[in-house]
Scaffold this active site. Structure first.
Site, short mmCIF file in Angstrom:
data_model
loop_
_atom_site.label_atom_id
_atom_site.label_comp_id
_atom_site.label_asym_id
_atom_site.label_seq_id
_atom_site.Cartn_x
_atom_site.Cartn_y
_atom_site.Cartn_z
N THR A 35 36.70 42.87 35.10
CA THR A 35 36.02 41.72 35.57
C THR A 35 34.34 41.73 35.46
O THR A 35 33.76 41.07 35.86
CB THR A 35 36.33 41.66 37.09
OG1 THR A 35 36.22 42.82 37.74
CG2 THR A 35 37.83 41.30 37.12
N GLY A 36 33.99 42.98 35.16
CA GLY A 36 32.60 43.34 34.93
C GLY A 36 32.30 42.77 33.67
O GLY A 36 32.75 42.32 32.65
N PHE A 72 32.70 50.06 44.24
CA PHE A 72 32.87 48.73 44.27
C PHE A 72 34.11 48.28 43.63
O PHE A 72 34.50 47.14 43.80
CB PHE A 72 31.55 48.03 43.59
CG PHE A 72 30.48 48.18 44.07
CD1 PHE A 72 29.90 47.39 45.30
CD2 PHE A 72 29.60 49.01 43.43
CE1 PHE A 72 28.80 47.67 45.62
CE2 PHE A 72 28.34 49.32 44.06
CZ PHE A 72 27.89 48.55 45.04
N ALA A 73 34.76 49.14 42.76
CA ALA A 73 35.90 48.57 41.99
C ALA A 73 37.22 48.39 42.68
O ALA A 73 37.67 49.12 43.17
CB ALA A 73 36.27 49.79 40.86
N ALA A 74 37.75 47.14 42.55
CA ALA A 74 38.59 46.82 43.23
C ALA A 74 39.29 45.31 43.02
O ALA A 74 38.40 44.49 42.26
CB ALA A 74 38.64 46.92 44.92
N SER A 76 40.13 41.64 44.33
CA SER A 76 39.67 41.23 45.36
C SER A 76 39.59 39.56 45.45
O SER A 76 39.14 38.95 46.54
CB SER A 76 37.76 41.28 45.43
OG SER A 76 37.53 40.68 44.22
N TYR A 140 45.00 41.92 50.09
CA TYR A 140 43.51 42.24 49.85
C TYR A 140 42.98 42.96 51.01
O TYR A 140 42.51 43.96 50.94
CB TYR A 140 42.95 41.07 49.26
CG TYR A 140 41.28 41.26 49.30
CD1 TYR A 140 40.96 42.29 48.48
CD2 TYR A 140 40.62 40.59 50.21
CE1 TYR A 140 39.52 42.66 48.43
CE2 TYR A 140 39.08 40.93 50.09
CZ TYR A 140 38.81 41.76 49.20
OH TYR A 140 37.37 42.12 49.52
N PHE A 207 38.99 23.43 50.23
CA PHE A 207 40.20 23.76 50.78
C PHE A 207 40.05 23.73 52.24
O PHE A 207 39.76 24.67 52.77
CB PHE A 207 40.55 24.96 50.23
CG PHE A 207 40.77 25.15 48.67
CD1 PHE A 207 42.25 24.69 48.39
CD2 PHE A 207 39.98 25.32 47.85
CE1 PHE A 207 42.36 25.01 46.84
CE2 PHE A 207 39.95 25.55 46.50
CZ PHE A 207 41.33 25.24 46.06
N ARG A 283 43.84 27.10 52.26
CA ARG A 283 44.54 28.23 51.55
C ARG A 283 45.01 29.26 52.59
O ARG A 283 44.32 29.40 53.67
CB ARG A 283 43.63 28.89 50.68
CG ARG A 283 43.32 27.86 49.44
CD ARG A 283 42.15 28.61 48.32
NE ARG A 283 40.83 29.03 49.36
CZ ARG A 283 39.86 29.50 48.55
NH1 ARG A 283 39.60 29.65 47.35
NH2 ARG A 283 38.79 29.75 49.53
#
Length: 329
Positions: A35-36, A72-74, A76, A140, A207, A283
């Protein structure tokens, strides 16, 4: 400081990397680029690899000789976590354990963790302070809460010093216009509004309009990404003076919320035109109101928002959306 930014090619991570470099710190980035974006950071800083790979973590920590890891990596995205919780438990929980184990192997004792207001679920009282009950309503949010608890347990048992920072809604872009928010798919309100305005052929999906709020749409506390990353730097510096085994949690937000319709109207004022919209059902996993009480971070870290008024957030993000952008390869 010598710093390893895990997930440092993503939206918030790339702003963190830029701030550390601007402040004269040594930085390396570990990112698998799922995603980066490679173009979001200087190429020489990147170590391409997954936080699920112990060898990649070892390489990153050996190369960086890090005093501090900023994690930060996750995964999400709340709707995705509801449809595919296995991915979230594997990436977020297993990945964080791998980070902690690698830190133990390399005797790196300071960790700043990117957490979320989603750990609170639907709050009973707003603004929300750190003593509020943690009742996440999505996989999450649950993974982030479990990650916080795992980190605190590792700190107590193995002498780490850790801080978990519970973000409310990160938004905006770097003042240079060179880095900003670019997810695929994009689920966040402000970039979706501005992307639709930049493309000119897009109908915005709203939403839920029957929430218990003033205009029926969700209310969120928006914090400029540059304010957000400055809090990480303050937290890393603060940990340097604390004893082994210390762990703490701070909310990061402005302390004031805006509804979806308020954000939409402000964005239309910045851009100078209206945007077509379509009303959709609310949602699952979306609390009606999330507003931070950032008092502890203000007092203990000496941190305050300076860029997080809505107009500044929107103008910085619009500048980014009008620029050349970057790709993930």
């Amino acid at each position: 400081m010598k710093t390893l930014v895990v997930g440092g090619a993503g939206y918030i991570g790339s702003h963190m990397t830029r701030l550390l470099l601007d402040q004269g710190h040594e930085v390396r980035v570990l990112d698998d680029l799922s995603t980066g974006h490679r173009g979001a950071i200087p190429a020489e800083l990147l170590i391409e690899g997954s936080l699920l790979d112990p060898a990649a973590l070892d390489q990153a920590l050996e190369t960086s000789q890090a005093d501090v890891v900023i994690h930060f990596a996750a995964k999400s995205i709340i709707p995705e976590s509801l449809s595919n919780p296995q991915l979230y438990y594997q990436t977020n929980l297993s990945g964080t354990m791998q980070v902690l184990e690698a830190m133990r192997r390399h005797r790196c004792s300071r960790l700043i963790f990117s957490s979320t207001a989603a750990v609170y679920g639907t709050p009973e009282v707003v603004p929300i302070d750190e003593s509020a009950p943690t009742r996440p309503i999505s996989p999450y949010g649950r993974t982030k809460l479990f990650m916080e608890q795992m980190i605190a347990d590792y700190a107590a048992a193995y002498g780490l010093r850790t801080t978990s920072l519970r973000y409310f809604n990160a938004a905006g872009a770097h003042a240079s216009g060179l880095i900003g928010e670019a997810h695929e798919p994009e689920t966040h309100l402000i970039p979706n509004i501005l992307r639709s305005m930049a493309q000119g052929d897009f109908t915005l999906q709203l939403f839920g309009t029957e929430h218990p709020t003033a205009d029926g749409t969700c209310v969120r506390d928006y914090i400029h990404v540059q304010d957000l990353v400055s809090a990480h730097l303050r937290a890393a510096e603060h940990l340097a003076n604390l004893p082994a085994g210390h762990s703490d949690v701070f909310n990061l937000g402005l302390g004031h919320g805006y509804s979806v319709l308020e954000v939409l109207e402000a964005a239309q004022a910045v851009v100078g035109r209206e945007i077509p919209r379509q009303i959709r059902p609310a949602r699952a996993g979306d609390p009606p109101t999330l507003i931070a009480n950032p008092g502890r971070a203000n007092q203990i870290l000496g941190w305050h928002c300076v860029h997080s008024d809505l107009d500044t957030i929107l103008r910085s993000a619009w500048r980014w959306h009008q620029g050349p952008g970057f790709t993930s390869t």
